[in-house]
Scaffold this motif. Structure first.
Motif, short mmCIF file in Angstrom:
data_model
loop_
_atom_site.label_atom_id
_atom_site.label_comp_id
_atom_site.label_asym_id
_atom_site.label_seq_id
_atom_site.Cartn_x
_atom_site.Cartn_y
_atom_site.Cartn_z
N PHE A 1 41.77 -35.70 -40.55
CA PHE A 1 43.04 -36.41 -40.75
C PHE A 1 44.24 -35.54 -40.41
O PHE A 1 45.38 -35.96 -40.58
CB PHE A 1 43.16 -36.90 -42.20
CG PHE A 1 42.37 -38.14 -42.47
CD1 PHE A 1 42.90 -39.39 -42.21
CD2 PHE A 1 41.09 -38.07 -42.99
CE1 PHE A 1 42.19 -40.54 -42.47
CE2 PHE A 1 40.36 -39.21 -43.25
CZ PHE A 1 40.90 -40.44 -42.98
N ARG A 2 44.00 -34.31 -39.92
CA ARG A 2 45.10 -33.40 -39.62
C ARG A 2 45.96 -33.97 -38.49
O ARG A 2 45.48 -34.38 -37.46
CB ARG A 2 44.54 -32.04 -39.22
CG ARG A 2 45.63 -30.97 -39.20
CD ARG A 2 45.11 -29.60 -39.43
NE ARG A 2 44.58 -29.48 -40.80
CZ ARG A 2 43.55 -28.72 -41.12
NH1 ARG A 2 42.93 -28.02 -40.22
NH2 ARG A 2 43.14 -28.66 -42.37
N GLY A 3 47.26 -34.07 -38.74
CA GLY A 3 48.20 -34.56 -37.73
C GLY A 3 48.24 -36.07 -37.60
O GLY A 3 48.88 -36.59 -36.70
N ILE B 1 45.40 -38.92 -51.60
CA ILE B 1 46.44 -38.36 -50.73
C ILE B 1 46.26 -36.85 -50.57
O ILE B 1 46.36 -36.31 -49.46
CB ILE B 1 47.84 -38.69 -51.29
CG1 ILE B 1 48.11 -40.20 -51.17
CG2 ILE B 1 48.93 -37.90 -50.58
CD1 ILE B 1 49.33 -40.68 -51.92
N LYS B 2 45.93 -36.16 -51.67
CA LYS B 2 45.69 -34.72 -51.60
C LYS B 2 44.47 -34.40 -50.74
O LYS B 2 44.47 -33.43 -49.97
CB LYS B 2 45.50 -34.14 -53.00
CG LYS B 2 46.77 -34.07 -53.81
CD LYS B 2 46.50 -33.52 -55.19
CE LYS B 2 47.73 -33.58 -56.05
NZ LYS B 2 47.46 -33.17 -57.44
N GLU B 3 43.42 -35.22 -50.88
CA GLU B 3 42.21 -34.98 -50.08
C GLU B 3 42.48 -35.19 -48.60
O GLU B 3 41.99 -34.43 -47.76
CB GLU B 3 41.08 -35.90 -50.55
CG GLU B 3 39.77 -35.64 -49.84
CD GLU B 3 38.63 -36.50 -50.33
OE1 GLU B 3 37.62 -36.58 -49.60
OE2 GLU B 3 38.73 -37.09 -51.41
N ILE B 4 43.28 -36.21 -48.27
CA ILE B 4 43.61 -36.47 -46.87
C ILE B 4 44.39 -35.30 -46.27
O ILE B 4 44.20 -34.94 -45.11
CB ILE B 4 44.40 -37.79 -46.75
CG1 ILE B 4 43.45 -38.97 -46.96
CG2 ILE B 4 45.09 -37.91 -45.40
CD1 ILE B 4 44.15 -40.30 -47.08
N ALA B 5 45.26 -34.69 -47.07
CA ALA B 5 46.07 -33.57 -46.58
C ALA B 5 45.19 -32.36 -46.24
O ALA B 5 45.56 -31.55 -45.38
CB ALA B 5 47.10 -33.17 -47.63
N THR B 6 44.03 -32.23 -46.86
CA THR B 6 43.18 -31.07 -46.62
C THR B 6 42.05 -31.34 -45.64
O THR B 6 41.41 -30.40 -45.19
CB THR B 6 42.56 -30.57 -47.95
OG1 THR B 6 41.75 -31.62 -48.49
CG2 THR B 6 43.62 -30.17 -48.93
#
Length: 163
Positions: free
Chosen positions: A32-34, A23-28
């Motif tokens: 996957f932005r937006g 989940i943290k990797e997806i946020a960065t």
């Protein structure tokens, strides 16, 4: 009589840590932005549910999860991924089930391997594990080596070693 149990267990805390790291990797990640990506771990049903916008993103998340499982020493043989399916709207849903316990077919295969090896031990199936008993600890260690080299569909751990 010395004995041990061959079991297949997964540390759910490590699975939870791997999911949180994903989940943290997806946020960065830029790609996957937006996006409307959501990952949940249901500890009761032992399943990781991924909801995202496309099949390509679902595959990328699957690869990220596998990478984090490996880093956390969760055997990937114990995680069974399903194909991404439409979940309504433009979303795709993918589920990964965490398998625990030695199933009956694998347990029968283990018992047959032990009998074919002619090592002087007895193996019996007990629910979701296999108990191996013998007169010598060296024989039990030979069985552990034999099972370690075997290509089984589930990962095995050896617990309750009693002498």
């Amino acid at each position: 009589m010395p004995s041990f149990d061959a079991v297949s267990k997964v540390d759910l805390q490590e699975v939870d840590n791997a999911v949180n790291n994903t989940i943290k990797e997806i946020a960065t990640r830029f790609d996957f932005r937006g996006s409307k990506t959501q990952i949940d771990l249901d500890k009761k049903t032992k399943a990781v549910v991924v909801v995202t916008e496309s099949e390509m993103r679902a595959k990328a998340i699957r690869d990220m999860l596998i990478g984090h499982f490996v880093k956390r020493k969760v055997d990937t043989k114990s995680v069974e991924f399903e194909d991404a399916k439409p979940a309504g709207g433009s979303l795709m849903r993918m589920e990964a089930k965490i398998k625990e316990g030695v199933d009956k077919d694998t347990a029968k295969k283990i018992v047959a391997m032990i009998k074919d090896s002619k090592i002087k031990v007895q193996a019996q199936i007990m629910d979701d594990m296999v108990r191996v008993t013998g007169k010598k600890i060296d024989d039990l260690q030979a069985v552990i080596t034999l099972l370690g080299k075997a290509e089984l569909p589930t990962p095995l751990q050896y617990v309750n070693m009693k002498s």
